[in-house]
Each structure stands twice: as structure tokens, then as C-alpha cells.
Design a protein around this motif. Structure first.
Motif, PDB file in Angstrom:
ATOM      1  N   SER A 101       0.830  -1.199   0.000  1.00 45.81           N
ATOM      2  CA  SER A 101       0.000   0.000   0.000  1.00 45.81           C
ATOM      3  C   SER A 101       0.868   1.253   0.000  1.00 45.81           C
ATOM      4  CB  SER A 101      -0.951   0.004   1.204  1.00 45.81           C
ATOM      5  OG  SER A 101      -0.226  -0.024   2.410  1.00 45.81           O
ATOM      6  N   CYS A 102       2.041   1.185   0.615  1.00 46.35           N
ATOM      7  CA  CYS A 102       2.975   2.317   0.613  1.00 46.35           C
ATOM      8  C   CYS A 102       3.460   2.605  -0.806  1.00 46.35           C
ATOM      9  CB  CYS A 102       4.150   2.018   1.530  1.00 46.35           C
ATOM     10  SG  CYS A 102       5.349   3.363   1.642  1.00 46.35           S
ATOM     11  N   GLU A 103       3.799   1.541  -1.549  1.00 44.27           N
ATOM     12  CA  GLU A 103       4.246   1.709  -2.934  1.00 44.27           C
ATOM     13  C   GLU A 103       3.113   2.259  -3.799  1.00 44.27           C
ATOM     14  OE1 GLU A 103       7.554  -1.754  -3.590  1.00 44.27           O
ATOM     15  OE2 GLU A 103       5.478  -2.383  -3.296  1.00 44.27           O
ATOM     16  N   GLN A 104       1.896   1.763  -3.578  1.00 49.21           N
ATOM     17  CA  GLN A 104       0.747   2.262  -4.332  1.00 49.21           C
ATOM     18  C   GLN A 104       0.516   3.746  -4.029  1.00 49.21           C
ATOM     19  OE1 GLN A 104      -2.578  -0.301  -3.530  1.00 49.21           O
ATOM     20  NE2 GLN A 104      -1.634  -2.052  -4.539  1.00 49.21           N
ATOM     21  N   HIS A 105       0.689   4.144  -2.766  1.00 48.43           N
ATOM     22  CA  HIS A 105       0.525   5.537  -2.363  1.00 48.43           C
ATOM     23  C   HIS A 105       1.574   6.417  -3.063  1.00 48.43           C
ATOM     24  CE1 HIS A 105      -0.464   9.002   0.069  1.00 48.43           C
ATOM     25  NE2 HIS A 105       0.825   9.123   0.371  1.00 48.43           N
ATOM     26  N   LYS A 106       2.815   5.945  -3.126  1.00 55.22           N
ATOM     27  CA  LYS A 106       3.883   6.698  -3.785  1.00 55.22           C
ATOM     28  C   LYS A 106       3.561   6.905  -5.266  1.00 55.22           C
ATOM     29  CE  LYS A 106       7.662   5.327  -0.756  1.00 55.22           C
ATOM     30  NZ  LYS A 106       8.893   4.534  -0.637  1.00 55.22           N
TER      31      LYS A 106
END
Length: 70
Positions: free
Chosen positions: A57-62
Motif C-alpha cells: 500500500s505504501c508503494e501504491q501511495h507513492k
């Protein structure tokens, strides 16, 4: 801004069918964006399909932040 691919471009890059792109994006839950009536795949999503790694989810947010900005 991250490079975006159409489904056809992603399929050509990975040397698979467009249906395989559909299946992988669904199975791996990679980010896909709708631009009007068309879908666009961020380069990180396409590379995620290549490595068969689900994006966190962190990568998707970035990715979303890179596309939309502040």
C-alpha cells in the motif's frame, strides 16, 4: 512523473497477451488508472507484473502521489 503504458504497450513490453495483463493486474492487485475511458498502467505496476510482486500500500501511495502531486 512516472511513465504510463496502455494495456497493449504493457503486453508488448512483457511479451504476453493483453488478456494476461488483465489477469496479472487482477491477481497481483497492481495499480491501474483510468484516463477517460482508457486504462493506464504505471511503469512500476508493469515491472511488478514482471517480478510477480504485489505492490504494498505504501508503494501504491507513492505511485498515486507521483501521478497527482501535492
Amino acid at each position: 512523473m512516472e511513465k504510463m503504458f496502455t494495456k497493449k504497450e504493457a503486453a508488448e513490453l512483457l511479451k504476453v497477451s493483453e488478456r494476461t495483463i488483465d489477469r496479472l493486474s487482477e491477481e497481483l492487485g497492481v495499480a491501474v488508472y483510468r484516463v477517460g475511458r482508457q486504462l493506464r498502467y504505471p511503469e512500476s505496476s508493469v515491472m511488478g507484473m514482471l517480478t510477480k510482486k504485489q505492490l504494498s500500500s505504501c508503494e501504491q501511495h507513492k505511485i498515486l502521489h507521483a501521478l497527482i502531486g501535492d
